[in-house]
Design a protein around this motif. Structure first.
Motif, short mmCIF file in Angstrom:
data_model
loop_
_atom_site.label_atom_id
_atom_site.label_comp_id
_atom_site.label_asym_id
_atom_site.label_seq_id
_atom_site.Cartn_x
_atom_site.Cartn_y
_atom_site.Cartn_z
N PHE A 1 0.88 -1.16 0.00
CA PHE A 1 0.00 0.00 0.00
C PHE A 1 0.92 1.22 0.00
O PHE A 1 1.65 1.44 0.96
CB PHE A 1 -0.89 -0.03 1.25
N ILE A 2 0.91 2.00 -1.09
CA ILE A 2 1.84 3.11 -1.24
C ILE A 2 1.04 4.39 -1.41
O ILE A 2 0.21 4.50 -2.32
CB ILE A 2 2.76 2.90 -2.47
N SER A 3 1.27 5.36 -0.54
CA SER A 3 0.48 6.59 -0.54
C SER A 3 1.40 7.80 -0.72
O SER A 3 2.22 8.11 0.14
CB SER A 3 -0.30 6.71 0.77
N PHE A 4 1.24 8.48 -1.86
CA PHE A 4 1.99 9.70 -2.17
C PHE A 4 1.12 10.89 -1.80
O PHE A 4 -0.03 10.98 -2.23
CB PHE A 4 2.32 9.78 -3.66
N GLN A 5 1.68 11.84 -1.01
CA GLN A 5 0.85 12.94 -0.54
C GLN A 5 1.55 14.29 -0.68
O GLN A 5 2.67 14.47 -0.21
CB GLN A 5 0.47 12.74 0.93
N ASN A 6 0.86 15.22 -1.31
CA ASN A 6 1.20 16.64 -1.22
C ASN A 6 0.29 17.24 -0.17
O ASN A 6 -0.93 17.06 -0.23
CB ASN A 6 0.97 17.35 -2.56
N ILE A 7 0.85 17.94 0.80
CA ILE A 7 0.08 18.49 1.92
C ILE A 7 0.22 20.00 1.93
O ILE A 7 1.32 20.53 1.85
CB ILE A 7 0.59 17.93 3.27
N PHE A 8 -0.90 20.70 2.06
CA PHE A 8 -0.89 22.15 2.13
C PHE A 8 -1.62 22.54 3.41
O PHE A 8 -2.84 22.41 3.51
CB PHE A 8 -1.59 22.76 0.91
N LEU A 9 -0.86 23.01 4.42
CA LEU A 9 -1.47 23.34 5.70
C LEU A 9 -0.84 24.57 6.31
O LEU A 9 0.30 24.91 6.01
CB LEU A 9 -1.39 22.17 6.69
#
Length: 317
Positions: free
Chosen positions: A71-79
């Motif tokens: 299970f591979i999760s790529f994330q761009n996060i804007f916070l």
């Protein structure tokens, strides 16, 4: 909006996840985009861009649709900085990052309030992945022993970040869309594996959930105190384990030693401040706890290939 919620429920059913217990929370999700691409039996791909109006989490149970997979999760996060401080133990790293875990491992899915998440999640069958890697599979052998419980987090390269943004912002279906998404998923995996090959060498061992939570607590505390490094005693107390074990598990999960990781975070923040804020090089250096600006300049150049002033002139808009 209703179409996106229906897609999410269809995905949950395919993965054996019950959304009944969080039916009200799902209504809090505002989707910019949600696309599910069924490439089974080799892969299942989810592309989503969303914001939650409230913070909530749910437990993702072991996935049975693929017997052995990753299970591979790529994330761009804007916070915002305020939002970042409010997130808990395995907090969303506010750097673009990717997490890898075996599909049989239970995990928590977190939706923080007012955080824009661009995410590409790939469920991939292990033998298919081995064939993709070919003769180089031995170089990443720890990924293919899924009987061991492991958890890996890696910073995304600019190429990965751009590709995630590209997929998350697509507004129309492509010609030969299944072939397109398979190609892009494999491209992301290729870029990820290229990053993993640069990691500091360490022996990969079984990790418990408590150990994973402990190193995330250490990581998150480091990230919240970039202006001053934690002492060895503070790190050991936070991790609840001896120094040798903490350093080994930290390197196994994050691919860098604790001090190297700390400096990487400082340089990433320095780059953001230089690019987005009207601050001088010396102001950024002092803000991040550098009393020796020459050392700050050398460390920045090591990470980005340019002195801070030249990098700023090139990147500030």
């Amino acid at each position: 909006m209703l179409d996106e919620k229906r897609k999410m429920r269809q995905l949950a059913e395919k993965l054996g996840i019950s959304l009944t217990s969080i039916e009200e929370e799902v209504k809090l999700l505002h989707f910019n985009r949600l696309n599910i691409v069924d490439l089974m039996p080799e892969m299942l791909l989810m592309v989503r861009s969303l914001i939650s109006t409230q913070t909530f989490a749910y437990k993702r149970k072991p996935i049975g649709v693929i017997e052995k997979g990753l299970f591979i999760s790529f994330q761009n996060i804007f916070l915002t900085e305020e939002t970042g401080k409010a997130i808990g133990k395995r907090a969303l790293n506010n750097q673009p990052h990717v997490r890898i875990m075996p599909s049989h491992l239970e995990s928590e899915v977190l939706f923080p309030r007012d955080v824009h998440i661009q995410q590409i999640t790939i469920l991939v069958e292990l033998e298919y992945l081995k064939r993709f890697v070919g003769n180089d599979a031995d170089k990443l052998s720890y990924l293919f022993v899924v009987e061991k419980t492991f958890w890996i987090e890696e910073f995304m390269s600019p190429e990965m970040t751009d590709l995630v943004a590209q997929l998350a912002n697509l507004s129309t279906e492509n010609i030969l869309s299944e072939a397109f998404y398979r190609l892009k998923a494999l491209e992301l995996i290729y870029l990820l594996f290229s990053n993993l090959l640069k990691r500091e060498k360490t022996e990969h061992q079984h990790l418990s959930n408590a150990e994973i939570d402990a190193v995330y607590l250490v990581r998150n505390t480091i990230e919240s105190n970039l202006e001053k490094p934690l002492t060895k005693d503070e790190l050991v107390k936070l991790g609840g384990m001896n120094e040798l074990k903490l350093r080994r598990i930290f390197t196994q999960v994050f691919g860098k030693g604790i001090y190297e990781y700390y400096n990487h975070l400082r340089m990433q923040k320095a780059a953001r401040l230089l690019k987005q804020e009207d601050l001088s090089v010396s102001e950024v250096g002092y803000q991040l706890g550098f009393s020796n600006l020459s050392y700050f300049g050398r460390l920045f150049e090591k990470h980005f290939g340019l002195k801070p002033k030249k990098w700023t002139d090139k990147n500030r808009r």
